[in-house]
Write an enzyme that holds these catalytic residues in place. Structure first.
Site, PDB file in Angstrom:
ATOM      1  CG  ASP A 517      -1.734   0.064  -4.818  1.00 44.89           C
ATOM      2  OD1 ASP A 517      -1.156   1.117  -4.538  1.00 44.89           O
ATOM      3  OD2 ASP A 517      -1.158  -1.046  -4.860  1.00 44.89           O
ATOM      4  CD  GLU A 554      -0.497   4.362  -6.970  1.00 45.62           C
ATOM      5  OE1 GLU A 554       0.389   5.047  -6.432  1.00 45.62           O
ATOM      6  OE2 GLU A 554      -0.664   3.159  -6.713  1.00 45.62           O
TER       7      GLU A 554
END
Length: 911
Positions: A517, A554
């Site tokens: 993340d 990400e």
């Protein structure tokens, strides 16, 4: 970021819905945070500032044992000091310190080139060196209250502030502690509990109702206690850490769980002394588990799935297992059958949203709230459902889980019993069952932030070593650009925690991949260290082949670390060539249209009718503007189909010879990858509206359910048929809807559950989505929810079958599994690209295949130079598949003309 008054739900998607996320999506980095770290060109005297004596701030930074940086102007008439008090008690009253403490003298100095390279955001700061006469007291100064002061020649206090100490803690202790085995370690009938707390005055162990002393190692700052494995095994424990807490400006004794916990009691109240190698925790067949064939990152086809969404409304799942890890072991449920069908078609990985210990879910079922209404009784466009769900959202069993509590323990609410080790056993059973179904398992991990910082109950790291594990801003406040309390993986022991935690999940739970993340908030070096540690795992030594574990994340570029302000980030452009993939938003936005954060959600794209099937939104502009934007979108999609390669050369829709890096994506290069596998393609994920809901906003309201289904398949095809890996949100092939919810992180089961049985619908028309994140879109949503028909079984089943046909083609045709940019350049072309390219149609030639993406409502003819005389025919999978419309696609060998129905992707292979 708004906060729930009952509990603080750290909003995963807030990192996208806040301004920082908007800039991420538009590829326009938020540099304000970084800029805020730089001193003004003319640094003012601290005495000129009203905040010059504010000890609640920490504007001085002690970066190594010898060096302090601080934005004060040193002159011959001033002196600078570090002042410390082991037991605290220093304050400011009437412009003077209430306690003079002990002093380390600071001499004016300069930063070396090496220091500037290590701390680029501090390179222009005034620097001071610790006087050699005082250096022997550095370690003492770090274990109590610490402030920096500046005084005039007459002794008057000119400035005083707290001190950030992460750098000096690393310099002083990290080399000795980086190899320390933290947490519970069993060996030779003994168990040792160790915690890194170098700044603590005292640490003791609370275990089995007793308080036991812990020994401090002066070189590493590690505190430890050893006992009998037989006596301590299974016992609950926590640490009592006596330490200076800057957030409350006093010495405190924090009763805190182990940051390296491997097991917990319910609701994370206590850590447990557990040996993960204990045979009683291994499911039958665990040691000899046969993994599905490893699929490299470049070829991965991934289904993103939330543990609870998978089964909570699946009536074929035993009631006791719904919403749990055990649901994945129930082989005859609709959900399990669907996953196996996807695996058979070519899906290789299931990506589980965070399943580590989550801070915002009550783990005991008896404490979990449920809606006190019947949501089914309200109209499809009513606001009553979301109101009812919202009342219990703060205490229910649902959250996406991007709010870490303990990084290396499975979440307890997904276990049959959260109190103890059932969560360990059942997580392993889940992995084993998915592997048996032909699916490898990816964990979504969130090391970029914590659920809380300071003295908050769920703040574990910051209570043990205050000010170290969190990334701090120039004034000492905790950075929150991720919309939570940012961590600092650039600090050595936070970086170590990331690596150690990942290795534990890989070795002890046999996890096959990790999705990071907000990976751009990590240093590139930290992610590469993870890769190196995994590569060292072997089947013989560790039970797993670490080199076959995939990594992606990400790579967004925003916040206080944007543009490598503090270190080289793990962003899209920086990770190219590493074999670690980053999500690519380029083709996603082109396929869907606009940005997920447009005020008007009706902005259209390639797969949502831009120019070719316009809706009523004025935001789309004139017909000419729509056509121009659509053609540019087609170039972005071509770059995506190449694997987002920076050096891939083709002719754009303007007739220019370009490379992928030349194509503009909101001011940034569209192509950034060095090789297939660097960029991950996707059309939707858990963030923002689902693909079906996006298309609902963008397609004309009168579009039939059958045509919505066809556009869904077309959109999914742009990812599934690209070079490199692709990800799809679970249920997207079933037209999954969240009733237009753009941020369902805490929207409960009502809006989030997957409906595997098409007779239950697809989730559309379950009421207006949650007001907190959607109310501005309600004027657009309400008429759609009231008028757009819910798709029936024929539409849902046809969509899934058509998608599975594409997966079969993608995973069986070698041309989709190219390894290098040169191979892609040789095999892939867009023969009709140029000034005369048809708006709404992309024709792709890939080896012996020709693929036509026809996003227009009309049948289209595409004549390819050089194809005449070659025998092409509709690919056998589609010719024998479930989509009757695509079967009418044809090829005229005499002219080299491919004819494809509207809203269809057709794959032709040589006969």
């Amino acid at each position: 970021m708004s906060r729930n008054p009952i509990r603080v739900p750290h909003r995963r998607a807030a990192a996208y819905t806040a301004a920082a996320a908007l800039l991420v999506t538009l590829a326009q980095p938020l540099a304000a945070g970084a800029a805020a770290q730089s001193p003004p060109s003319d640094t003012k005297s601290a005495a000129e500032s009203a905040d010059s004596l504010d000890l609640s701030k920490a504007e001085a930074q002690w970066i190594d044992a010898d060096t302090v940086v601080w934005k004060v102007r040193a002159t011959a008439a001033t002196s600078q000091q570090l002042v410390y008090a082991p037991e605290g008690g220093i304050g400011v009253e009437d412009g003077a310190l209430t306690d003079e403490g002990r002093r380390l003298r600071l001499n004016p100095g300069t930063l070396t080139d090496a220091q500037k390279a290590k701390y680029p955001h501090l390179k222009d700061y005034p620097a001071f060196t610790v006087d050699p006469r005082d250096r022997e007291r550095v370690r003492d100064a770090l274990r109590g209250q610490l402030i920096a002061t500046q005084r005039a020649a007459n002794g008057a206090l000119l400035a005083a502030t707290g001190v950030q100490t992460a750098g000096v803690l690393d310099d002083t202790y990290a080399d000795a502690s980086r190899k320390a085995a933290l947490g519970p370690v069993f060996k030779n009938g003994k168990v040792t509990l160790s915690v890194w707390a170098p700044s603590a005055r005292e640490v003791s162990l609370e275990l089995a109702g007793k308080t036991l002393p812990m020994r401090r190692d002066g070189a590493s700052g590690v505190w430890s206690a050893t006992g009998s494995a037989g006596a301590w095994r299974g016992e609950a424990y926590r640490y009592a850490v006596r330490v200076w807490a800057p957030s409350v400006q006093r010495l405190v004794t924090n009763k805190v769980t182990d940051p390296y916990s491997v097991a917990l009691t319910a609701n994370s109240e206590r850590s447990l002394v557990v040996d993960l190698d204990d045979k009683s925790l291994a499911p039958q067949g665990w040691s000899g588990l046969a993994k599905p064939e490893a699929v490299p990152m470049k070829d991965a086809q991934i289904q993103e799935l939330h543990v609870r969404d998978f089964s909570v409304e699946d009536k074929t799942t035993p009631a006791k297992d719904r919403g749990t890890y055990r649901a994945f072991t129930d082989k005859n449920t609709d959900g399990s059958k669907h996953l196996r069908a996807l695996a058979k078609s070519g899906t290789s990985y299931v990506h589980l949203l965070p399943a580590f210990d989550i801070a915002t879910i009550p783990e005991k079922k008896s404490e979990q709230a449920t809606p006190d209404c019947d949501p089914k009784s309200f109209a499809p466009d009513s606001d009553r459902q979301q109101e009812c769900v919202g009342k219990s959202a703060g205490k229910d069993a649902y959250n996406w889980g991007y709010d870490p509590y303990h990084y290396t323990v499975p979440e307890g609410s997904y276990a049959s019993d959260p109190d103890g080790t059932r969560r360990t056993v059942e997580f392993r059973e889940m992995v084993k069952s998915l592997n048996e179904d032909g699916l490898r398992v990816v964990m979504d991990v969130v090391y970029n932030h914590t659920a809380a910082a300071g003295q908050d109950k769920t703040s574990v790291l910051d209570q043990v070593v205050p000010g170290y594990y969190q990334r701090l801003m120039a004034d000492g406040s905790v950075a929150n650009s991720t919309c939570c309390s940012n961590t600092a993986p650039e600090n050595k022991m936070m970086g170590k925690l990331v690596v150690d935690s990942i290795v534990t999940w890989a070795r002890e739970y046999k996890v096959d991949g990790f999705r990071f993340d907000l990976m751009g908030h990590h240093p590139k070096a930290n992610i590469l260290a993870v890769r190196k540690a995994l590569d060292a795992l072997t089947v013989r030594k560790d039970g797993v082949d670490g080199k076959k574990i995939i990594l992606y994340g990400e790579g967004w570029n925003f916040g206080e670390i944007a543009d490598d302000a503090r270190f080289e980030q793990a962003t899209q452009k920086n990770m190219a060539g590493t074999g670690i993939a980053t999500f690519s938003d380029r083709a996603r936005d082109a396929v869907r249209g606009g940005s997920p954060f447009d005020e008007d959600p009706g902005v259209q794209g390639f797969a949502s009718g831009l120019y070719t099937d316009p809706n009523s939104s004025k935001a789309n502009g004139t017909s000419a503007e729509q056509k121009a934007r659509l053609l540019h979108y087609q170039d972005l999609i071509k770059v995506g189909l190449s694997g987002n390669l920076a050096d891939y050369s083709f002719t754009d829709t303007g007739g220019r010879a370009v490379k992928g890096s030349d194509v503009d994506y909101n001011g940034a290069p569209a192509g950034y990858a060095d090789a297939p596998g660097d960029a991950l393609a996707y059309a939707d994920a858990h963030d923002n509206e689902s693909l079906y809901d996006t298309l609902t906003y963008k397609l004309p309201a009168s579009t039939s359910t059958a045509d919505r289904s066809r556009m869904q398949v077309l959109a999914m095809a742009t990812a599934a048929l690209s070079q490199g890996p692709a990800l799809s949100q679970a249920g997207t092939d079933l037209l999954r809807s969240k009733s237009l919810d753009r941020n369902s992180f805490d929207s409960g089961d009502w809006f989030n559950a997957i409906h595997w049985d098409c007779r239950a619908g697809n989730g559309f028309g379950r009421g207006l989505p949650m007001a907190a994140d959607n109310e501005s879109k309600w004027p657009y949503a309400k008429p759609l929810l009231a008028s757009v028909k819910v798709p029936g079984c024929p539409d849902i089943e046809r969509t899934s079958a058509a998608y599975q046909d594409l997966l079969k083609i993608r995973t069986t045709e070698p041309a989709f599994r190219l390894s290098t940019s040169a191979e892609v350049q040789k095999a892939l072309s867009f023969p009709l690209s140029g000034k005369d390219e048809t708006a709404g149609v992309i024709t792709m030639r890939l080896g012996d295949l020709v693929i036509v993406f026809n996003a227009t409502p009309e049948r289209q003819k595409q004549t390819v130079d050089g194809a005449a005389g070659t025998d092409y025919r509709l690919h056998p999978v589609q010719a024998g598949g479930a989509d009757d419309a695509v079967k009418s696609a044809s090829y005229a060998q005499s002219s080299g003309t491919f004819t494809v129905p509207g809203r269809t992707v057709a794959v032709f292979s040589r006969g």
